[in-house]
Design a protein around this motif. Structure first.
Motif, PDB file in Angstrom:
ATOM      1  N   VAL A 182       0.921  -1.257  -0.008  1.00  7.64           N
ATOM      2  CA  VAL A 182       0.009  -0.041  -0.247  1.00  7.64           C
ATOM      3  C   VAL A 182       0.859   1.343   0.172  1.00  7.64           C
ATOM      4  N   GLN A 218      -0.605   3.232  -3.705  1.00  8.77           N
ATOM      5  CA  GLN A 218      -2.032   3.574  -3.667  1.00  8.77           C
ATOM      6  C   GLN A 218      -2.420   4.653  -5.070  1.00  8.77           C
ATOM      7  N   ALA A 220     -12.372   0.598  -1.421  1.00  6.55           N
ATOM      8  CA  ALA A 220     -10.884   0.207  -2.554  1.00  6.55           C
ATOM      9  C   ALA A 220     -11.011  -1.199  -2.760  1.00  6.55           C
ATOM     10  N   ASN A 260      -0.542   7.897  -0.058  1.00  7.41           N
ATOM     11  CA  ASN A 260      -1.940   7.670  -0.562  1.00  7.41           C
ATOM     12  C   ASN A 260      -2.541   8.585  -1.252  1.00  7.41           C
ATOM     13  N   THR A 280     -10.519   4.260   0.391  1.00  2.40           N
ATOM     14  CA  THR A 280      -9.459   3.717   1.185  1.00  2.40           C
ATOM     15  C   THR A 280      -9.750   3.870   2.665  1.00  2.40           C
TER      16      THR A 280
END
Length: 482
Positions: A11, A14, A48, A180, A188
């Motif tokens: 992650v 993203q 997500a 992110n 998310t």
């Protein structure tokens, strides 16, 4: 609480997708006071984990239960190479089964396209296109109308609040060295009291024990924990509302014992109360309160019903401790009080610390609810603010037996608290539900929040729901508990 499909390993990046401009289905929200209710148009965003993950062009990062080894040779490279795709208005409906209605949304159970099938979904209410709506519910009430006509045993139409970050974890990712860029706009940042390990993205942290794409499913090292308030978990046979306090604040990325993993026999050693204090009328002794209309139920799940939840504080003050969570129903123009507990040693018709403690003792359950701080701690999470979640899901881990059948299966159904609903042991298997009830669906509408006593009354929208028939092999038979 929720079990979902696939886990991606990393992650750090993203990235938002590049093919489709993200559309958020519209949904109204009413804010109420003694002067009346004001309607605002809000929207919802798809989580997500349901989205297409690709390389920025047309190559899948994850397909058929395996990772693309060129794009995902390791967790960091996978995150840098892969994008979360947006969904158009048409795709929300045709791919994910999420459709706008006049006063809310409808979620379908199974949707099938040339690319495969989607089973259930999860959405979050937005405040702006890039931020979730944060609700603060102490000394307030929350009301919505639900239509459960097409919801058989084994499914769960769930409306609940979790202490997610309003930005979908963007700021938290930056603090941990991640990035992110997708954020709340792309759904998310999810967390709940079950500390789920199967999330694709988690505050910029790789979420695998080791990079082994051949493992099905991949095993997440970390879990995403936060306080959870379940307003409505139900099908047409059973329902419960449940607070889940946690000993941490906000979203907490757990590892090891803090996650409270069942597989390690650490359920009650984690940071969150996974059992919660569930008020399930059937389980608590009133088997004539909620159900399909073949019997004389006070709340008929074949019709729309308005569900009212009140968060009562000490002294009826915004700054008072949470001391009670009360429930009312409105159907056919009548206000229906919650059922009374009919279990030896337990008295009450709402969720209080004493009712929870007495219930846990009567059922022989661990009182993790009060060990985690009970209503006071739950109220503190409500005070900090929580995100509204709406979903429809099936349960690959426990077949939803904890909601509508005998559970745990290791105990006799005659033991108090084991029988939670009238459903059979095998009707909650996802393979059975997906084959027999692909047309299952749920509707959520008329969402209102406001001062105690201001959000509900008689309403023409509470008329009987559409009773069109399913195909013979799919319909809910009044005489068969499926």
């Amino acid at each position: 609480m929720l079990s979902i499909a696939v886990l991606v390993g990393c992650v750090v990046a993203q990235q938002p997708g590049v093919h489709e401009e993200e559309y958020h289905p519209q949904m109204p929200l009413w804010t109420c006071s003694s002067s009346g209710c004001i309607k605002q148009m809000k929207s919802v965003a798809l989580d997500a984990n349901w989205r297409w993950l690709h390389n920025g062009q047309y190559t899948n990062c994850y397909k058929d239960g395996d990772f693309n080894q060129e794009l995902c040779p390791d967790p960091v490279s996978c995150a840098r190479n892969c994008h979360l795709e947006g969904a158009s208005q048409e795709q929300y409906g045709s791919t994910y089964g999420i459709k706008e209605t006049e006063d809310g949304i409808k979620i379908d159970f199974v949707t099938t396209t040339k690319y495969g099938s989607n089973f259930g979904s999860r959405v979050y209410m937005m405040d702006t296109p890039d931020r979730y709506r944060i609700f603060k519910l102490k000394n307030r009430e929350f009301t919505l109308t639900v239509d459960m006509f097409y919801m058989p045993c084994g499914l769960n139409g769930a409306v609940y609040f979790v202490e997610m970050d309003a930005d979908g974890g963007q700021a938290a990712a930056e603090k941990t060295g991640g990035a992110n860029r997708a954020g709340a706009k792309y759904g998310t940042g999810y967390c709940d009291a079950q500390c789920p390990h199967d999330l694709k993205f988690m505050e910029g942290k790789a979420n695998v024990i080791g990079w082994n794409a051949s493992h099905d499913p991949p095993i997440g090292k970390h879990g995403a924990c936060c306080a959870e308030m379940d307003i409505w978990e139900a099908n047409s046979r059973a329902t419960a509302y449940t607070p889940h306090p946690c000993s941490i604040t906000g979203t907490y990325i757990c590892e090891g014992i803090d996650c409270g993993d069942n597989s390690k026999d650490e359920r009650y050693q984690g940071v969150c109360d996974k059992d919660g204090c569930d008020f399930n009328s059937w389980r608590l002794g009133d088997q004539k309160f909620y159900g399909r209309g073949a019997r004389d139920f006070k709340v008929d799940s074949r019709k729309k019903v308005t569900v009212v939840t009140q968060f009562i504080t000490e002294g009826n003050r915004d700054d008072g401790d949470l001391i009670d969570i009360r429930r009312f129903y409105v159907q056919d123009g009548k206000v229906i009080p919650n059922s009374n507990v009919s279990i030896a040693g337990v008295r009450g018709d709402s969720i209080t610390d004493k009712v929870c403690s007495d219930m846990k003792e009567a059922f022989g359950d661990v009182d993790d609810f009060n060990l985690k701080g009970g209503l006071k701690t739950m109220g503190e999470a409500l005070d900090r603010g929580m995100v509204l979640v709406m979903s429809l899901w099936d349960d690959a881990e426990a077949n939803m037996l904890w909601l509508d059948a005998d559970y745990p299966t290791s105990r006799s159904p005659t033991v108090p608290g084991v029988n939670r609903g009238p459903c059979n042991q095998d009707t909650g298997r996802p393979s059975f539900l997906r084959a027999k009830f692909p047309d299952a669906r749920v509707k959520y509408s008329n969402i209102k929040v406001g001062a105690i006593g201001t959000t509900f009354g008689t309403d023409a929208s509470m008329a009987a729901s559409d009773d069109g028939k399913w195909a013979d092999n799919r319909r809910l038979n009044e005489d068969v508990l499926v």
